[in-house]
Scaffold this motif. Structure first.
Motif, mmCIF file in Angstrom:
data_model
loop_
_atom_site.group_PDB
_atom_site.id
_atom_site.type_symbol
_atom_site.label_atom_id
_atom_site.label_comp_id
_atom_site.label_asym_id
_atom_site.label_seq_id
_atom_site.Cartn_x
_atom_site.Cartn_y
_atom_site.Cartn_z
ATOM 1 N N ARG B 152 -28.675 -62.037 29.511
ATOM 2 C CA ARG B 152 -29.837 -62.663 28.860
ATOM 3 C C ARG B 152 -31.006 -61.690 28.747
ATOM 4 O O ARG B 152 -32.109 -61.936 29.274
ATOM 5 C CB ARG B 152 -30.299 -63.897 29.637
ATOM 6 N N PRO B 153 -30.795 -60.578 28.052
ATOM 7 C CA PRO B 153 -31.877 -59.592 27.969
ATOM 8 C C PRO B 153 -32.969 -60.061 27.009
ATOM 9 O O PRO B 153 -32.645 -60.657 25.972
ATOM 10 C CB PRO B 153 -31.174 -58.349 27.431
ATOM 11 N N PRO B 154 -34.213 -59.813 27.307
ATOM 12 C CA PRO B 154 -35.260 -60.152 26.350
ATOM 13 C C PRO B 154 -35.249 -59.222 25.146
ATOM 14 O O PRO B 154 -35.775 -59.542 24.089
ATOM 15 C CB PRO B 154 -36.549 -59.974 27.162
ATOM 16 N N VAL B 155 -34.626 -58.037 25.344
ATOM 17 C CA VAL B 155 -34.562 -57.049 24.261
ATOM 18 C C VAL B 155 -33.126 -56.559 24.130
ATOM 19 O O VAL B 155 -32.480 -56.224 25.130
ATOM 20 C CB VAL B 155 -35.477 -55.831 24.558
ATOM 21 N N LEU B 156 -32.647 -56.539 22.900
ATOM 22 C CA LEU B 156 -31.300 -56.040 22.635
ATOM 23 C C LEU B 156 -31.422 -54.759 21.812
ATOM 24 O O LEU B 156 -32.071 -54.756 20.765
ATOM 25 C CB LEU B 156 -30.532 -57.109 21.849
ATOM 26 N N LEU B 157 -30.819 -53.695 22.329
ATOM 27 C CA LEU B 157 -30.861 -52.416 21.617
ATOM 28 C C LEU B 157 -29.491 -52.160 21.000
ATOM 29 O O LEU B 157 -28.487 -52.106 21.706
ATOM 30 C CB LEU B 157 -31.203 -51.270 22.580
ATOM 31 N N LEU B 158 -29.451 -52.018 19.690
ATOM 32 C CA LEU B 158 -28.175 -51.804 18.995
ATOM 33 C C LEU B 158 -28.214 -50.439 18.309
ATOM 34 O O LEU B 158 -28.988 -50.234 17.373
ATOM 35 C CB LEU B 158 -27.942 -52.902 17.953
ATOM 36 N N ASP B 159 -27.370 -49.522 18.795
ATOM 37 C CA ASP B 159 -27.376 -48.160 18.256
ATOM 38 C C ASP B 159 -26.183 -47.974 17.321
ATOM 39 O O ASP B 159 -25.071 -47.755 17.758
ATOM 40 C CB ASP B 159 -27.304 -47.155 19.420
ATOM 41 N N GLU B 160 -26.435 -48.059 16.035
ATOM 42 C CA GLU B 160 -25.402 -47.942 14.998
ATOM 43 C C GLU B 160 -24.156 -48.752 15.387
ATOM 44 O O GLU B 160 -23.049 -48.208 15.431
ATOM 45 C CB GLU B 160 -25.030 -46.474 14.782
ATOM 46 N N PRO B 161 -24.293 -50.034 15.632
ATOM 47 C CA PRO B 161 -23.164 -50.790 16.177
ATOM 48 C C PRO B 161 -22.030 -50.992 15.182
ATOM 49 O O PRO B 161 -20.925 -51.308 15.586
ATOM 50 C CB PRO B 161 -23.792 -52.139 16.543
ATOM 51 N N LEU B 162 -22.303 -50.816 13.887
ATOM 52 C CA LEU B 162 -21.255 -51.096 12.903
ATOM 53 C C LEU B 162 -20.697 -49.838 12.259
ATOM 54 O O LEU B 162 -19.805 -49.923 11.412
ATOM 55 C CB LEU B 162 -21.796 -52.020 11.801
ATOM 56 N N SER B 163 -21.213 -48.693 12.629
ATOM 57 C CA SER B 163 -20.846 -47.489 11.867
ATOM 58 C C SER B 163 -19.401 -47.064 12.077
ATOM 59 O O SER B 163 -18.877 -46.285 11.295
ATOM 60 C CB SER B 163 -21.785 -46.340 12.199
ATOM 61 N N ALA B 164 -18.744 -47.573 13.159
ATOM 62 C CA ALA B 164 -17.350 -47.180 13.380
ATOM 63 C C ALA B 164 -16.384 -48.134 12.676
ATOM 64 O O ALA B 164 -15.177 -47.979 12.793
ATOM 65 C CB ALA B 164 -17.061 -47.130 14.878
ATOM 66 N N LEU B 165 -16.917 -49.105 11.964
ATOM 67 C CA LEU B 165 -16.041 -50.104 11.330
ATOM 68 C C LEU B 165 -15.826 -49.787 9.851
ATOM 69 O O LEU B 165 -16.659 -49.124 9.221
ATOM 70 C CB LEU B 165 -16.672 -51.494 11.447
ATOM 71 N N ASP B 166 -14.722 -50.287 9.301
ATOM 72 C CA ASP B 166 -14.522 -50.066 7.871
ATOM 73 C C ASP B 166 -15.446 -50.998 7.079
ATOM 74 O O ASP B 166 -16.043 -51.931 7.630
ATOM 75 C CB ASP B 166 -13.051 -50.268 7.475
#
Lengths: 462, 347
Positions: B152-166
């Motif tokens: 339950r983080p108050p902040v979510l950090l997403l670092d290029e989360p989709l770049s490895a997907l087609d």
């Protein structure tokens, strides 16, 4: 700085059991029987023709062995890597077992194979084959083929320390040997770091590569092993092949003294290998976030025992721990410590190589999820390294089972390892009994490696 | 309202390399801020400084108003998802997701409930006993998000989360993230990417970065339609940049063509360009009515055609049109540019 503090235990082991004895060897080289004599020992040793011959011979053997290893080893490794075939894993395991082969027995095997009464006498001179297997710090082979004719510097250390009890001279030779080896090791590191090693792989047909592999593997690995097995059932060996085959030698090898020695060897190998894996992993994991300079120093320090002949390790431990406050000489502990010092650079090397390939992000993410550094270490970083740790344990086990250089200088009567017993038998001319004991040694090692091999894939799967 | 994340003059140096120049940014609770830029622009560095993966060389990082610059990652309470997912390969999906909760010594019953809850949230309830290597890229990505959300983080950090997907899976995951977004109304999200499609779909605000510096920050729609900087115009929406002369406050001149465009807010005398989206460029057979150009290349893109044009004024231009009837490579064409395209500063 605090991050580096937790590296103290493995560093302390290196300092106390490797650095300190080596420093004492250096100090002892300036000390005579009646106290400090300055450079007198050095002048005497450096002036002796025997020493100079040993040094030149050692260098020549090292160069020839390196060339041989490059040709044979690289080819065999490339075939295994790029032209895999059914059974390649079993063959790799067999190569592991060869590590447990006491090196002096390689000489014996090659004598059966290529010597005056040998199977392949015709074209191959046994000296040339031996040269391929000799390397600069090799001791066992030279010990077996005869100190009188093939004196190398590790052999000279052994002769001076154990045969003539001339410790100062042994220390001088040991120091020269260490400097020489250290310089070669530094050169190797430099070449490796600068990427000057050039590997060429010309495209050949798979069949030709495998056929050539089979020939080389048979000549270098299978044939010596087969010779030892044949010798273990030989009643006599006066022709090309043994005659009067008998199971007597094997029967006596699995009873009595040989079994006791096998148990000692197994205990030594397991304790030393496991301790070396723990300390090697500790050293490999420790400096991950340390400055590059600190990492380089630790890396070099952990690899340093690799550049020191096992016989010098033995001499150093004898010099350092034959007196208070830590009297280990005459106890089994000195053998265990020697094996640990010899194995540590290998286990460190395997684990740290794996550690360098590990993606650092899972550990970073684990930390961001609220895990303490210790929790991340135990639950994320170490489990990822389990396959490498298992591999390093296999390597350590095999090396320890075959270790003879340091052990022969240090073993107490109640802690005689199997390679030492095998050497004693060969020394007394009982080569068939020695071969049977070697079969027992190889069997024990193989069982250990298979057990670890069963753990390894499981560790990788987890 | 206290920002969920605040960066004050945060700079990161690696030896002599400056990975991030003094960056000022803030993210409100419940807001999604995208850090958009090409490789080496400093966006991941900024995110890692927030996560605590390395300490900034200068500046302060605040989370919920609390200065965490000197705190290690495990005391920041953030959820982090990285490009490679960084799942623990030796743990099952459920153990991966439970990791953060167990590290915080959460009671076993609550761990089990929460793991079930977040796995359900990301649609992975049926995969709890699998190892990461038994999952597809998209599934691994969902597990990584579930693992980050479990605490339950108050902040979510997403670092290029989709770049490895087609491409297909990426579009599907954007929709999934949008759904997740609506179910986490109080969670601030910092989303690092170089993909403008993801940004436009997901972000409330965009911070455009280039060469380790912040170029421009603003609401997504405003930045897309009215970028102030030429880099933003070209990176976000692939605008053509046509150097123009300002005639007066509401008019610019491109060759002989006069166009309505507001230069309000631009410093006088500064070089400016007209940012023209490719789909707003008109192309037709030459009649002398517009800007004369030569058609250099035609690419069929399925839904339409992409045309590369060379204006006789000397500029290159890209257009996207539904059809190319009567046009062929090498032919002379008329190009029309609509009024009210944004004027941008030329860097």
């Amino acid at each position: 700085m605090r991050r580096l503090l937790w590296l103290l235990p493995p560093v302390a082991v290196l300092v106390v059991f490797f650095g300190y004895p080596l420093a004492l060897v250096l100090h002892q080289s300036f000390v005579g029987d009646d106290g400090f004599v300055g450079l007198a020992n050095w002048e005497a040793v450096l002036a002796s023709a025997e020493f100079r011959r040993a040094l030149v011979r050692t260098a020549l053997l090292a160069v020839a062995a390196t060339a041989g290893c490059l040709v044979l080893g690289v080819f065999l490794a490339l075939v295994i890597a790029f032209a895999p075939f059914p059974g390649v894993r079993a063959i790799s395991r067999l190569v592991d077992v060869v590590l447990a082969f006491p090196s002096f027995l390689i000489a014996l095997a090659f004598t059966f194979l290529y010597g005056s009464a040998g199977v392949l006498n015709a074209a191959l001179a046994s000296g040339a084959c031996l040269t391929l297997l000799l390397c600069m710090n090799e001791f066992g082979i030279v010990l077996f083929v005869g100190a009188k004719d093939v004196i190398t510097s590790p052999m000279l250390v052994y002769t001076k320390a154990i045969v003539t009890f001339d410790y100062p001279a042994a220390c001088v030779v040991a120091v020269v040997n260490v400097v020489f080896s250290g310089a070669l090791y530094a050169l190797h590191r430099w070449v490796f770091a600068k990427g000057r090693a050039v590997l060429l792989w010309t495209r050949r047909s798979r069949a030709v590569a495998i056929a050539l592999f089979a020939v080389l593997f048979t000549v270098v690995v299978v044939a010596p092993l087969a010779m030892i097995v044949l010798a273990s059932v030989a009643g006599s060996w006066n022709g090309v092949l043994p005659s009067n085959l008998t199971g007597e030698h094997l029967a006596s090898a699995v009873s009595g003294d040989a079994v006791a020695s096998a148990v000692v060897s197994a205990q030594t190998a397991v304790i030393a290998a496991l301790t070396a894996v723990v300390l090697g992993t500790w050293l490999a994991l420790g400096p991950a976030k340390a400055p590059a300079g600190v990492r380089r120093v630790l890396d070099a320090a952990a690899h340093l025992p690799l550049a020191v002949p096992s016989v010098v390790v033995g001499l150093g431990l004898l010099v350092a721990f034959s007196r208070s406050p830590l009297l280990l000489n005459g106890t089994r502990w000195i053998v265990l410590v020697a094996h640990l010092v010899i194995l540590l650079p290998f286990t460190f090397s395997v684990v740290s190589a794996a550690q360098r390939r590990v993606d650092p992000l899972p550990a970073a993410v684990a930390e961001s999820l609220g895990a303490s550094a210790l929790h991340v270490l135990w639950r994320v970083r170490v489990p990822v390294l389990l396959p490498a740790m298992s591999a390093s344990a296999s390597l350590g086990l095999a090396l320890s089972m075959g270790e003879v250089g340091a052990t022969i200088m240090l073993y107490p009567p109640d802690w005689r390892t199997l390679p030492v017993s095998v050497f004693a038998l060969t020394d007394r001319g009982q080569v068939f009994a020695a071969s049977a004991s070697t079969v027992l040694l190889l069997g024990t090692t193989l069982a250990g490696l298979v057990a670890l091999g069963l753990v390894r894939p499981r560790a990788a799967e987890r | 309202m206290t920002p969920a994340v605040e960066l004050r003059e945060v700079a990161v140096h690696f030896g002599r390399t400056v990975a991030l120049h003094g960056l000022d940014l803030s993210v409100a609770p419940g807001e999604t801020l995208a850090l958009l830029g090409p490789s080496g622009s400093g966006k991941s560095t900024a995110l890692k400084a927030v996560a605590g993966f390395f300490r900034p060389t200068a500046g302060r990082v605040l989370l919920g108003g609390r200065d965490v610059t000197d705190l290690p990652p495990n005391r920041r309470g953030l959820g982090v998802v990285v490009q490679s997912y960084a799942l623990f390969p030796h743990m099952k999906v459920s153990d991966n997701v439970a990791f953060g909760l167990r590290a915080r010594r959460t009671p076993r019953r609550i761990v089990a409930e929460r793991v079930a809850e977040v796995l359900s949230l990301v649609g992975m309830s049926g995969f709890r006993d699998r190892y990461p290597r038994q999952l597809s890229g998209g599934q691994q990505q969902r597990v990584a998000i579930a693992r980050a959300l479990a605490i339950r983080p108050p902040v979510l950090l997403l670092d290029e989360p989709l770049s490895a997907l087609d491409a297909a899976l990426r579009e599907e995951m954007v929709a999934e993230l949008l759904r997740l977004r609506s179910e986490l109304p109080d969670t601030a999200i910092v989303y690092v990417t170089h993909d403008q499609g993801e940004v436009l779909a997901l972000a409330d605000r965009i911070a455009v970065m280039r060469d380790a510096r912040l170029v421009e920050v603003g609401p997504t729609s405003a930045l897309y339609h009215r970028p102030a900087e030429s880099f933003t115009a070209s990176f976000l929406g692939a605008s053509n940049l046509l150097p123009v002369e300002v005639v007066d406050a509401g008019t610019v001149r491109l060759g002989e063509l006069r166009l309505a465009a507001s230069s309000a807010g631009l410093p006088p005398g500064e070089p400016v360009a007209l940012g023209v989206r490719p789909h707003r460029v008109g192309v037709r057979e030459y009649s002398g009515a517009g800007l004369a150009a030569r058609l250099v290349a035609v690419q069929w893109r399925g839904t339409g055609f992409r045309l590369d044009l060379e204006l006789e004024l000397g500029h290159r231009l890209r257009a996207e049109v539904p059809a190319v009837d009567g046009l062929s490579v090498g032919s002379r064409v008329d190009v029309s540019i609509p009024d009210a395209c944004p004027l941008v500063r030329v860097a």
